[in-house]
Design a protein around this motif. Sequence first.
Motif: not given
Length: 750
Positions: A175-186
Amino acid sequence: MKQLFTNKGIFQVLLAFLLVISVMSVSNYIVYRNSISGIYEKMTQVNTLAMKNMIQSFDNNFRTIYNMIHTIHGMSFENSEAKTGTKIDMSRVYMLQDQISNLVNSTDYIEEAIVFYDDIDLAITSKGTSSFAHLFNEKYKHSVYNSGYWRNYMKSRNPLRVFSGETFTVPANSQSQQAYKKLMIVAGGNKVRLSSKNIILLINEEAFLKEIHQNLLIPGSSLVVLDQDRRVIAGTDNGADINDIFEKAIFGGSKEASVTKENYEYHLFKSDYNGYVYIEKLPYQFQNIESVTSANRMIMLVSIACAVFLSLLLSAYLYNPMKKILRQLGGTNIRGNDFVKVESGIIKLKQELDTCHDQLSVAAGEMRRAAILRGLYDFDWNMEQDEWLQQYAPGFYKFKYFMLVSVHIQNQNSKDEMKEVPEHVLDKLNLLVADDSRVAEIVYESGRRYLLFVGLNQATDREAQLRTISRKIMSVKDEELSDYVVWCSVSRAYTSESESYKKAFAEVKYDLRFRKLDGSFELVDVEQVKYQWSAYYPFEQIEKLSNYLMNGKLKECRDVITETIEENKNRNIPYCQFIHVAQSIFYAMLRRSESLLEENEELLQSERRLLDSLSVISSIANIEQELYKTAKLIVRHQKPEAASKLTPSFISQYIELHYMENLYLDDIAAVTETSPKYFSSYFKKAFGVNYVEYLNKVRLSHARELLRDTNLTIAEVGEKTGYLNSSTFTTTFKKYYGISPSEYRKQSNH
């Protein structure tokens, strides 16, 4: 020295070397003439073909995305149904969530599908429900694309649009960490409203592009994808001047165009499916071509000079070994065409060695197969069997754990079901799985069963290896076994000990019977098999089936058989349960045809064929056809009945037409012109039950249809089916079905 120059074989060697030099020189000259520019042209042509394949992959992915959006729009849950008074109907929400989950799980690159409505702060996803604001402000955070942005965007009229990949902040495991994702949105288009749903799909850009195979492009090239409004959706070159390229490009009536700018060529392709434009950037020419061609010319000259010098040395060096080889092969005269004699001797020796090798391979294979099958089938394991396995099948002991895979291959053509699978087809399967170092041993257990012993370093590796083996067998099925049905059964993970192999074999030997009825390829995982009864067997319809046979109604018979089998296919019951259903239908048809069975060999043969088909896991269509053939045989061999009313066909038809009347025993006896006592005895002998029980079954069968399909009261249903009052109807219904008519109606409408 004189003998050296008079030997014909030595000059043959020298001439052969010189011929090789000539061919090599001509080849180098052709390469030199074509130079690197010719190679570049070929590479660009190949790259264009690869580009078109990539465009097809893009179109297929976009087609999947558009179809998913249309499917979600078509799901039966609208804004008007979302609320009941002031409350949200969560049961309908969970139903929609389950449907979305099934869609998302079917496609690897779909990160999430989100459904929301204009006036409800509720987001429905494949993983559950949450507040729409919480979803985009906490779970998928972005400085621009937050919940307010999407609310405003979806309220305005917009066509379906694909947004280029952006980096979103998502919660990590901690819960104390964050991740990053590259997302395309439709964003689902709402310019023309298909439903009241607002739909947003989150696409994992890395997974999406992984299926496109960008590595097919030549080094130095790049790709940019634009939508109909020239907005960049995805690409590997963000610095290209797209507008300038579009101004110079001329498509005309074609779907392709090319533009040359500075040191690059730009190839533009327009998709036939959605009008998207794909721009490929290629270097116009390789650099330092002049230095490369000079070096190539120097290499060609040096190689020719060295080859001539080496040819002279090797010709002289090979003279003495040639004499010795010829003597070993039985030659005595060292003059003349020595190489022809050497060749004929070597060919003869090779043929003898090949024959011996083939015989040894067959013998070793049979010994290996015998050792493995003896260990699987013998009742008691002993040290001798263990030594045989270590000698002939050492692959068993390479890994700490193993799992056993049984592959069953059968011809789809019902006429050839019992035919053995051709050996060359099994060789294809053997070659495919043999290149996997995890497959410790492979053996034919019988004509149609193929056993694979798959090694595991840890018991937890089982799932990963299961997926790998499944993919490989499926690829063989598609390429080499398209005319066959392929089923697999997989054991649990066991330690690689001698006693464990018999346990694993016992698991896979019969678990193919737990395969489902649909699909030509299925992998039965022993750990996933659930022993629960879900077969469909409509007793009332099967009872009618017997009457239809007695009355010669073949169409109605086929309808009952087909409806029962189709319902079981829809329920996707395991094959072992379907065996009992098929046998029950068969013997229900024969129940009133015992006399025919005793004197008609065709019916006995039909019974044998059906039992044989069920024992070899036959196709469902073949079993259905066999049941229908049996029905036709029974009808065809029915003995013509005398013109009397005291016949099973007349009685069953009369009851079916008059069940709603007061059909007392005296009344039906009078109709058949016999006494009540005689009629009662005849009826029980002909139908297997007494008259009152049979009449109640017919009445209650119609009563169930009225309860299920009409809004008549309980009393009205009882009256229409021949009961004098609702109390008698309710008591009789509960006696036969265990529940009251009102409870049955509630269960049927649930």
